[in-house]
Design an enzyme around this catalytic site. Sequence first.
Site, PDB file in Angstrom:
ATOM      1  N   ARG A  88      42.848  27.363  38.692  1.00 19.44           N
ATOM      2  CA  ARG A  88      41.854  26.248  38.350  1.00 19.44           C
ATOM      3  C   ARG A  88      40.341  27.359  38.448  1.00 19.44           C
ATOM      4  O   ARG A  88      39.498  27.177  37.676  1.00 19.44           O
ATOM      5  CB  ARG A  88      41.715  25.126  38.833  1.00 19.44           C
ATOM      6  CG  ARG A  88      42.729  24.059  38.525  1.00 19.44           C
ATOM      7  CD  ARG A  88      42.219  23.536  37.080  1.00 19.44           C
ATOM      8  NE  ARG A  88      43.042  22.572  36.813  1.00 19.44           N
ATOM      9  CZ  ARG A  88      44.014  22.607  35.713  1.00 19.44           C
ATOM     10  NH1 ARG A  88      43.896  23.773  34.902  1.00 19.44           N
ATOM     11  NH2 ARG A  88      44.823  21.765  35.366  1.00 19.44           N
ATOM     12  N   GLU A  91      40.078  29.276  35.422  1.00 22.97           N
ATOM     13  CA  GLU A  91      39.595  28.557  34.166  1.00 22.97           C
ATOM     14  C   GLU A  91      37.980  28.209  34.389  1.00 22.97           C
ATOM     15  O   GLU A  91      37.359  28.315  33.577  1.00 22.97           O
ATOM     16  CB  GLU A  91      40.329  27.104  34.396  1.00 22.97           C
ATOM     17  CG  GLU A  91      40.281  26.257  33.206  1.00 22.97           C
ATOM     18  CD  GLU A  91      40.839  24.773  33.295  1.00 22.97           C
ATOM     19  OE1 GLU A  91      41.057  24.176  32.277  1.00 22.97           O
ATOM     20  OE2 GLU A  91      41.205  24.633  34.388  1.00 22.97           O
ATOM     21  N   SER A 114      26.493  40.836  44.243  1.00 22.84           N
ATOM     22  CA  SER A 114      27.316  41.323  45.066  1.00 22.84           C
ATOM     23  C   SER A 114      28.553  40.604  45.531  1.00 22.84           C
ATOM     24  O   SER A 114      28.395  39.219  45.964  1.00 22.84           O
ATOM     25  CB  SER A 114      26.431  41.943  46.203  1.00 22.84           C
ATOM     26  OG  SER A 114      27.464  42.828  47.061  1.00 22.84           O
TER      27      SER A 114
END
Length: 147
Positions: A88, A91, A114
């Site tokens: 997820r 995703e 960073s």
Amino acid sequence: MMSKVEMTEAIILAKAEKSVGWSDIAAAAGLSEVYTTSACLGMNHLDAEPASKVAAFLGLGADIEAALQAYPHKSWEKAVPTDPLIYRLYEIVGVYGPTMKELIHEKFGDGIMSAIDFSMDIDKEENPAGDRVVVTMNGKFLPYKAW
């Protein structure tokens, strides 16, 4: 010297045997829960004092203390993970990554966030419609330079 994988296995076993959470281990180390967990999973290192505190808290030896202090090789499987939670996150980056990039560039200019000068918090927000996961990432902006 003990490998990071062996270290992680020993820490997870000791954590389960002692019935403690990552927040307990982090409190013993005197560091954030996210960073301490990452170090215990082998993706970061601890300096001597927090490494000693973690090993002592978990009842582990000098081999764990030394392995916690060793600098990690930060690599991971390049394939998309199948673990649902980690997938997820991939995703989210796949869907919102270009949006995040556009908004960061618009607000800061050409550069990156960073992952070295960085912190992250993971919190739980109670909600009657279903508890919410709150992930806060805070990284220094690093502008690209011309030369």
